[in-house]
Design an enzyme around this catalytic site. Sequence first.
Site, PDB file in Angstrom:
ATOM      1  N   ASP A   1      -4.107  -5.458   0.753  1.00 10.82           N
ATOM      2  CA  ASP A   1      -5.247  -4.603   0.421  1.00 10.82           C
ATOM      3  C   ASP A   1      -4.804  -3.248  -0.113  1.00 10.82           C
ATOM      4  O   ASP A   1      -5.468  -2.661  -0.976  1.00 10.82           O
ATOM      5  CB  ASP A   1      -6.133  -4.407   1.656  1.00 10.82           C
ATOM      6  CG  ASP A   1      -6.937  -5.655   1.998  1.00 10.82           C
ATOM      7  OD1 ASP A   1      -7.031  -6.549   1.136  1.00 10.82           O
ATOM      8  OD2 ASP A   1      -7.468  -5.732   3.119  1.00 10.82           O
ATOM      9  N   GLY A   2      -3.673  -2.722   0.381  1.00 11.31           N
ATOM     10  CA  GLY A   2      -3.182  -1.431  -0.106  1.00 11.31           C
ATOM     11  C   GLY A   2      -2.852  -1.461  -1.583  1.00 11.31           C
ATOM     12  O   GLY A   2      -3.164  -0.518  -2.321  1.00 11.31           O
ATOM     13  N   LYS A  16      -4.784   0.700  -4.580  1.00 13.78           N
ATOM     14  CA  LYS A  16      -4.060   1.529  -5.548  1.00 13.78           C
ATOM     15  C   LYS A  16      -4.408   1.121  -6.978  1.00 13.78           C
ATOM     16  O   LYS A  16      -4.642   1.961  -7.851  1.00 13.78           O
ATOM     17  CB  LYS A  16      -2.555   1.412  -5.307  1.00 13.78           C
ATOM     18  CG  LYS A  16      -1.709   2.326  -6.170  1.00 13.78           C
ATOM     19  CD  LYS A  16      -0.233   2.227  -5.803  1.00 13.78           C
ATOM     20  CE  LYS A  16       0.030   2.802  -4.439  1.00 13.78           C
ATOM     21  NZ  LYS A  16       1.481   2.836  -4.120  1.00 13.78           N
TER      22      LYS A  16
END
Length: 299
Positions: free
Chosen positions: A62-63, A67
């Site tokens: 998910d990070g 981004k």
Amino acid sequence: MLIIYRSNSLTAKEASIFCNKTLKERNIKSKRIESDFDNNQLENYFYNLAALPDLVIVLGGDGTVLKSANALVNYDIPILSFNIGGNLGFLTQEKDFLFDQSFIKILEKEEFIIDFRNRLHCDVYSNEKNRERKILKSYDALNDFYFKSVEEDISPTNQIQIEIDNEKVNEYKGDGLIISSSTGSTAYSMAAGGPIVHPSINAFVINPICPMSLASRPIIIPDTSKVVIRVVQKNKREIKLWKDGSKCMTIKENDYCEINKVTKPCKMIKFNKSISYYITLIKKLDWKGDLSLKNNQNN
């Protein structure tokens, strides 16, 4: 197509090579870049492109999706993401679609939907006495904005005032405050005891972090609202603004933030054959409810 893969992940890098090879075998132009491209200047990469890609494939957790989504905030480009080397993966498709190469046929046959996810926008204003109001910085986030103390050696109590649609609603005393989208309700806000909100619901979650009053509860409001956050510290301490897990800037005593919905939502591709949102919650959060749901999904 553009493939963005999670930096510092050998698994994601190898998956990006496989994905790139799969696309090129079908005469589809593609390019690979890391999520930490050019010192985290992913936004500049799109700005400098002569021609924008039709689709961005994100390989990571998910990070990495957050981004990539924030870098694409000014562009109408859909994102197709696969959970490669990530943890929970609420925003991603199952990696099997990638490795069995079925994602190509799904895209060709248009067996998918475009999932529109609303974003948050934050303008930080300087409101010093005898000075004209001006915007210091602007930020966009897919999951959340939150406000926490600048101090690292101690954990002071913060005092934050909140206004909704020009009405003063509350003054929170505690560790901080989270403003999340529906998409972000399963992120930091959930960890801080906030409610899970279905991503199709157009809402903001306002969630105090460890408040000192039992009356300070999370609330859900329409995402058409304008939320104003003011720092009212009596001890002159400063508060830091964060977005989607990344530091933004320090908010001083006379500064304030206006948060509202971004005009352009994030476009995310969701395959028709993907598991439902509720099955995702069961799997990701390890809910011990009706096990027949899991059994039916496996059949």
